[in-house]
Structure formats: C-alpha cells, structure tokens
Motif scaffolding. Structure first.
Motif, PDB file in Angstrom:
ATOM      1  N   UNK A   1       0.943  -1.323  -0.114  1.00  0.00           N
ATOM      2  CA  UNK A   1      -0.099   0.193  -0.085  1.00  0.00           C
ATOM      3  C   UNK A   1       0.934   1.146  -0.153  1.00  0.00           C
ATOM      4  N   UNK A   2       1.980   1.310   0.728  1.00  0.00           N
ATOM      5  CA  UNK A   2       2.802   2.328   0.661  1.00  0.00           C
ATOM      6  C   UNK A   2       3.440   2.663  -0.548  1.00  0.00           C
ATOM      7  N   UNK A   3       3.752   1.455  -1.237  1.00  0.00           N
ATOM      8  CA  UNK A   3       4.406   1.716  -2.843  1.00  0.00           C
ATOM      9  C   UNK A   3       3.064   2.191  -3.668  1.00  0.00           C
ATOM     10  N   UNK A   4       1.907   1.950  -3.259  1.00  0.00           N
ATOM     11  CA  UNK A   4       0.848   2.463  -4.083  1.00  0.00           C
ATOM     12  C   UNK A   4       0.733   4.153  -4.011  1.00  0.00           C
ATOM     13  N   UNK A   5       1.024   4.552  -2.696  1.00  0.00           N
ATOM     14  CA  UNK A   5       0.932   5.905  -2.401  1.00  0.00           C
ATOM     15  C   UNK A   5       2.170   6.427  -2.844  1.00  0.00           C
ATOM     16  N   UNK A   6       3.234   5.928  -3.126  1.00  0.00           N
ATOM     17  CA  UNK A   6       4.396   6.620  -3.540  1.00  0.00           C
ATOM     18  C   UNK A   6       4.205   6.805  -5.030  1.00  0.00           C
ATOM     19  N   UNK A   7       3.330   5.935  -5.706  1.00  0.00           N
ATOM     20  CA  UNK A   7       2.932   6.230  -7.174  1.00  0.00           C
ATOM     21  C   UNK A   7       1.934   7.230  -7.112  1.00  0.00           C
ATOM     22  N   UNK A   8       1.052   7.281  -6.327  1.00  0.00           N
ATOM     23  CA  UNK A   8       0.178   8.357  -6.438  1.00  0.00           C
ATOM     24  C   UNK A   8       0.561   9.849  -6.049  1.00  0.00           C
ATOM     25  N   UNK A   9       1.616   9.954  -5.260  1.00  0.00           N
ATOM     26  CA  UNK A   9       1.913  11.326  -4.570  1.00  0.00           C
ATOM     27  C   UNK A   9       3.621  11.687  -4.938  1.00  0.00           C
ATOM     28  N   UNK A  10       3.442  12.414  -5.893  1.00  0.00           N
ATOM     29  CA  UNK A  10       4.842  12.837  -6.108  1.00  0.00           C
ATOM     30  C   UNK A  10       5.565  13.298  -4.862  1.00  0.00           C
ATOM     31  N   UNK A  11       5.200  13.752  -3.824  1.00  0.00           N
ATOM     32  CA  UNK A  11       5.806  14.150  -2.753  1.00  0.00           C
ATOM     33  C   UNK A  11       6.498  12.836  -2.025  1.00  0.00           C
TER      34      UNK A  11
END
Lengths: 430, 430
Positions: free
Chosen positions: A338-348
């Motif tokens: 799920x964190x990898x997914x957040x990394x893909x979604x959020x450029x920050x």
C-alpha cells in the motif's frame, strides 16, 4: 478526564524536569491509558499508535503485567544469588541466536548495552578506534556521545571515531548500486587506515542493521558484508545494535543482522526487550564473555533480576503465543504494497522504506530536494487524524512508523487510509 | 522446593551468563522467595537479609507491587508524551532536597546517573579532570571504569583522574584528626594542581558521602567541606553519589551529603530508588539542567516511564507511611550500641562503622593488621547461621550490613545475637 489541565501539567513538568526534556508535537500530547495499539489522551480521545516500538507486544499487555506482578510478589534481587528466572530467560533468548552467539550479559538499557559491547571490543582488540554511521545514535553516555552523529550533543566526535556515510541504493539499478558499494567500501578502507595511522587502531564497527536513524537506508548488496570483512581484516569486531531492529520486528528475521550474510561478534539489545521494563542485553560468544569476565569484575545491580527477566521472558512467550513475527511479516508485506501505491500516487513520496513493522516514506519537494516541512506537517496532521507517527533521517524528511507488533490488519488499513488522507490534504494526488 | 537441583542450575547459568558473573559464597545460595527482611532458599530454609539495600522498603512489598501492577495495566511509555505520573514523582522526590537542588534527570541505574552527572560537570566547567576516592566504585561504563579504584577493571585509571586517599579518623583524638585532615587536604591541593598542570583542569569531585566501598570511613571533621571548597575554588563541581547513602538509610538524614555542611551541585541516585525496579536519577540545579538541555538532546527511552515513576513513588510513600527513616535512626542507634559492645568484647573487632541501617565492623588480627580471612569466615558462618551479610573495604576486612529499612527491633536483635555467636565461634570473647 485527568484531574488537572494539560497546561498545568506542562508547567509542573518544566519546574521539575526542565523545559528541554524532549516532547513530541507543537502542542504536547498528554496520554493517560493504552491497550494493544491504542492510546487514550487526557480528554478521552483515542489514537492508533503507529510510532512506539517499546511496547512491543502491545500497550498494557496482561501477560507482561501478570509476569511482573507475580515476580514482584515473590522475589526481586540481583544475580549474586542463584535464581532460575534469569537462567530460564537467558536460555530462551539465546535459542533465537545462531552459533557461536551463546552468551548473554544483561543490562538495563540500550545505552548500557552499547557501552558494554564497546568495552568488550576495546579490551579484546587492544584498540580504541570505532566506526559508526555518520547519522546514527547509540546511547546517552559519555563514550556514546563521543560517537553520536544523529542528534545534538555537546561532545565533539572522538579522535578515535570515524563516521561513514552509509550508501543508499534505493532507486538505483544493480550496476549503479555496485559502483556506489565499491566507493563506499573504499571510504571504509580510508577510515580504517586513518584510525591506524593515528594510532587508535580499530576495535569495532557499531551499526543498526536497519540504519533507521539514518532514514531506513538500504545499503547496496554486499556493502555490510564487505564492511564487516574489512573491519575483521583490521582486527576489529562487528557490533550489531539491534535495539531497534531486533525481536522479530522485521518479520522475515528475528534479528536485523540476519538480513545480511553476517555473524556479529556482539549484538546489543534494548527498547522492546521488556515491553517497556528497563532491560537490555549484549549477546556474544563464550570466548569474548569469558575473556571480559576474567579481566573485569562486571556487576550490574538491577540487571538480570527475576523481575526484569520475567518481563523479558513474557515478551518472548507472547511473541510465540500470538505469532507476532509471522504477523509482522504478513502485515509488513501488506503495508509495503500500500505504501508503494501511495508513492506512485503522490509525487511528494520519493521512496518507501523499511521492512516488516518498521517502515517509512521519504518526502521530497517538487524539485526533488528533501521536504522536512512536509514530514513535520504530516506528523502533526496524522495526530489530528488520530494516528501517532514520527520522522527521522539526516534531512528529517522520512516518516517513521513502527507500531506495536500486535497491529491487526484492520488497524493497518486505518493507518494507511489516514496517511493517504493526510497526504492528499497536503497535496492533491497526481 | 525448586523443580531443579541447585547444581544443575549453576551449570545452566555458567552456560548462558558465564562463569565469571559474580556469585556470593563458596557454595552459591539459590534464593526463591522474599518477604520483608526475610529470604527463602530452594530448600525452604529462611535467612534474615542483613545485606540487601536495594529492596529498601522490604522484599516483595505489596504496595510497590500494587503500584507497578496497576500502572503496567494502564500505561507505560517514554517521556516525549506528557503524563502526570512522572511529574508527581519528581515533585515528591525534589521536596526532600534543599534549595537550589530542584531539578531532576531520570535514568535507569546508578551507572547512568553518574555518567550523566559527569557529562553535566564536564560541559559546565569545560574541564575533564575528576577527583575520586582511591577505593571507590561508581558504575560499569567506560568512563566510570576509568575512575574505578575499588574493584578490578581492565581499564587503567584515566590520565584525567586523581584518586585521593580518604582520611579515616576512627579512633583518633581531635588533635590527631585535625593533623590528618590538614595533610589529606594538602593531598587534594596537590591532586588538583596536578590535573591543572596536565591540562585537564577539574570538572568534579565524585564521592559517596558514606565512603562505603572504602570501608565506611569517617573522615575528620571539616575534611569533606574543605575538599568541596578546594574543588570549587578550582572551578569544579561537587557530585554526591547517593546510590548507597541516600533515601533515609542513615536515619538522621534523608541524604548522605546532609551529614556535612555541604550543598552538592549534583546528587546521583540509584539502588533503593525503585525497590529493585531499574531506576536512577540525577538531582541538580535549574541552571545546570537547563544548560545541559540547551546543549544536548538528552533522551532516555525507559527513564521516567509511568511504571518506573510509580515504583519509585511507591517507595517514598511506603517510607512515609511506615516511618522508615525514624525507624532506621532508632534501630541504627540500638544496633550501634550493641556493636560497640561487641567491639569491647572481641579483640578481633577493631572498630564499629557506619550509621543508621548501614553499618559494619572492622576485623583485625592479634597484631592489629587487617583480617580479611576473618571477614570471609564470618560471612560464611553467618550464612550458616541464617543471616546474610557481606564485606567491604580496601583490605576486605569490614563486615558490611545494610538490611532492608523495614527491619524490626526483634530482627535486629536476632542479627546481633547471631553475629555475637559467630564472633565467639571464631575466637573466644576477651
């Protein structure tokens, strides 16, 4: 409700512990109760604790309280008399280590553990030089302050200390990582040569296998093994500081050094060992322990008491009964995805860090530079959203999350949902 | 009965903690249970505990167990969140100190306390030199090993350390004591001058006000005050190590330094503070605490937790409820009178030592030389007679007795009767 106001309590704290004793958050959080991964503040509000690794098997675990309570009503005494409780614990703990790590010194904290490990290493090698990472923390005594690079201390780095920049291979290709590894090992060679040239020689390298204070770095394949080989070639010992990485938190392994092809001569233990009861340890070989014992009358009043041992043994028993290491692995995998997914979604979010139940996100600005202000803002927002986290790293831009090991899947989902919401509030998803 | 043999347990202990972890007695004593001043061994035999000062308010005191148990089931967490339990304790403890000692650092052991006190002193003074007594012990870390003179450590005395022979006025006339005092203070002047000449300067003098490891010495009137004045004139601080002398054990005073006309800048606490729970402290002034806090990010994971604070607070409460300091004074006076009687009866007893519930007898041979063999034999005989004591002193010839503070008059009588019988078996009364 607590019978005082939080503001009054803060004033009273300042008047006794001073104003510099560190507190989290812009507005300090007054906590009054805990259970499992949940904490309750003075107003009755609950928080998901995604920060605290010391309450390893969960806040207020009844099995730990029962063990301590029973032993406190039976006997609590030092180790100059025989008592089976400490021996039972030592056997259970040492079973989790591979040969030749089969002896244990018990102490009261991670600081005492690292102090003792370095005494053993200095005496064994006859040298004083120490290698550490250039953004690390191993404890609060004088000699540990002299090798502290990861937080403010007044003592300068010791003449006998060299701080290595730990290479970070996150996001690199294998070829790039290999080049980085070679240059970092060259730096280690130079540091060792410099210690030898200055007459200090090398007693030990001391590092956290998770490189957590540094920001949960991922050294290139072969770096840690290469560093250890160079240290040994120079006559030094390898000390793994497992105060943060130990006791199954990483899921796949019981001890952080098992991430590598590496058998340290000394392993230091602390934080989660007694679920908050002050206990630490140094695991080592019979040769090193006996050598030190012959040369020094080492005694530690509180360490190895039946109560400290009972608390620590209860932690191992609960870990086993509740299968906390496999749970850390499974929940860790779920969280990482799920964190990898957040990394893909959020450029920050520049990268996902950690392993098992010690994980983080590296935050950057649009230009790619470190974003400590985002880490600070997210930590505060997450508190407002009812989740406790913190931040680490050389640039203070890595969110730090390491919940008690009893975290359930639903609680992990809650943490991730709140994190996504707070990231989204910080900047719209890409 | 314990489910194992003591011999098997010893073998298992050697295989985990090693053979050098110190044990009392020729044949180690396996203890399984305690209550008040009484301990029970694995065979069911009971012993009067006249040795252990850590279980200050008595073995297995229910009030301490209750406080710890209740808090373990509520919350146990570090001090980066606000919690009233630590502040309540800090206030109660600091009330027992005279101004300007009104700030507290909490730590986990006496070693951590002395480490921290010396960091504070070095940073405040900008000097590294330390004065200690030439037969003393202050803890087991590297920098404390470098100033250890009272037991075996591999580290040599630090270049920055000078060890003073503490003068002992026991048995001297006032005039003799006065001469001794002047010459001992001259030695202190020379030691300070030597530290200054070597470029170390003077950061602190560190001493146990009871000079207990040294053999419960009684310095001449004015010596300690004179030493403190010289230290301050050289820019150094006075650190009273109250790990042994504190918490009312001396009866007349709550803190050992109150025996003198002396206000130390730093007071270190340990052993009895949590009745065996690992907790220690450094009491100091607001100025010194704030200065250190500004220069260092000092954090200690376990220290000041609500459980550690609850354990320590329970000790203060029990002391108050059971009036343990007045009892220590009264029983101490009774014991001292009986010990003086033994000294008159037995030529082997050269002097009576100590105060309150920390007392001893100095043993000598017929020619007046120290008799460590008599101290060893008496310690073993007393065990056979069902009383636990030990021995201290530069020449290992001082019987060391410091029972839990809950000792009753009848138990004191038992201790003294057994001691008289063992002395009598060693040599017929004069």
């Amino acid at each position: 409700m607590s019978p005082h106001s939080t503001a009054d309590l803060l004033t009273r704290r300042y008047a006794t512990l001073g104003e510099h004793s560190p507190l989290f958050y812009r507005e300090p959080l007054e906590l009054v109760r805990g259970e499992g991964v949940w904490l309750t503040d003075a107003t009755g509000r609950t928080y998901l604790d995604a920060y605290n690794n010391v309450p390893h098997v969960g806040h207020a675990h009844p099995a730990v309280a029962d063990a301590v309570n029973r032993q406190l009503r039976t006997l609590n005494l030092h180790t100059r008399y025989l008592n089976h409780v400490v021996v039972d614990y030592a056997e259970a703990l040492l079973e989790t280590f591979a040969d030749p790590l089969d002896r244990l010194f018990l102490v009261n904290s991670g600081s005492e553990a690292n102090e003792l490990a370095l005494r053993v290493a200095r005496q064994h090698t006859g040298h004083t030089g120490v290698l550490v990472s250039d953004f690390s923390y191993h404890g609060n005594t004088t000699s540990l302050a002299q090798l502290t690079t990861g937080l403010t201390v007044a003592e300068p780095l010791g003449d006998h200390v060299r701080a290595l920049r730990i290479p970070d291979a996150a996001g690199l290709t294998d070829a790039e990582a290999s080049v980085l590894c070679a240059s970092a090992l060259q730096e280690a060679d130079q540091a060792i040569a410099s210690l030898q040239a200055a007459g200090h020689g090398l007693s030990a390298v001391l590092f956290d296998p998770l490189f957590s204070t540094e920001g949960l770095l991922r050294p290139p394949q072969g770096y840690v093994e290469g560093l250890a080989a160079r240290v040994r070639a120079a006559g030094g010992l390898v000390v793994a500081d497992e105060v943060q990485s130990g006791f199954g938190r990483l899921g796949d392994v019981m001890w952080g050094h098992e991430l590598f092809d590496l058998s340290p001569e000394l392993v230091t233990l602390g934080k989660p060992m007694g679920n908050g009861h002050p206990v630490g340890g140094v695991v080592t070989t019979a040769e090193l322990l006996d050598e030190f014992g012959r040369r020094n009358m080492y005694f530690n009043t509180f360490a190895g008491s039946p109560v400290s041992s009972a608390a620590a043994h209860a932690v191992l028993r609960v870990m086993d009964a509740e299968q906390l290491r496999p749970r850390a692995r499974q929940n860790g995998e779920f969280i990482a995805a799920r964190l990898e997914q957040l990394a893909r979604e959020y450029p920050a979010v520049a990268s996902v860090r950690g392993q098992g139940l010690f994980f983080g996100l590296t935050l950057v600005r649009p230009d790619g530079s470190a974003a400590p202000e985002a880490a600070r803002a997210l930590t505060e927002r997450m508190r407002e959203a009812g989740v406790l986290i913190s931040k680490i790293g050389r640039e203070d831009n890595v969110l730090k999350m390491r919940p008690p090991m009893v975290l359930e899947r639903a609680e992990a989902e809650l943490l991730l949902d709140r994190l996504a919401a707070c990231l989204s509030a910080l900047e719209p998803a890409a």
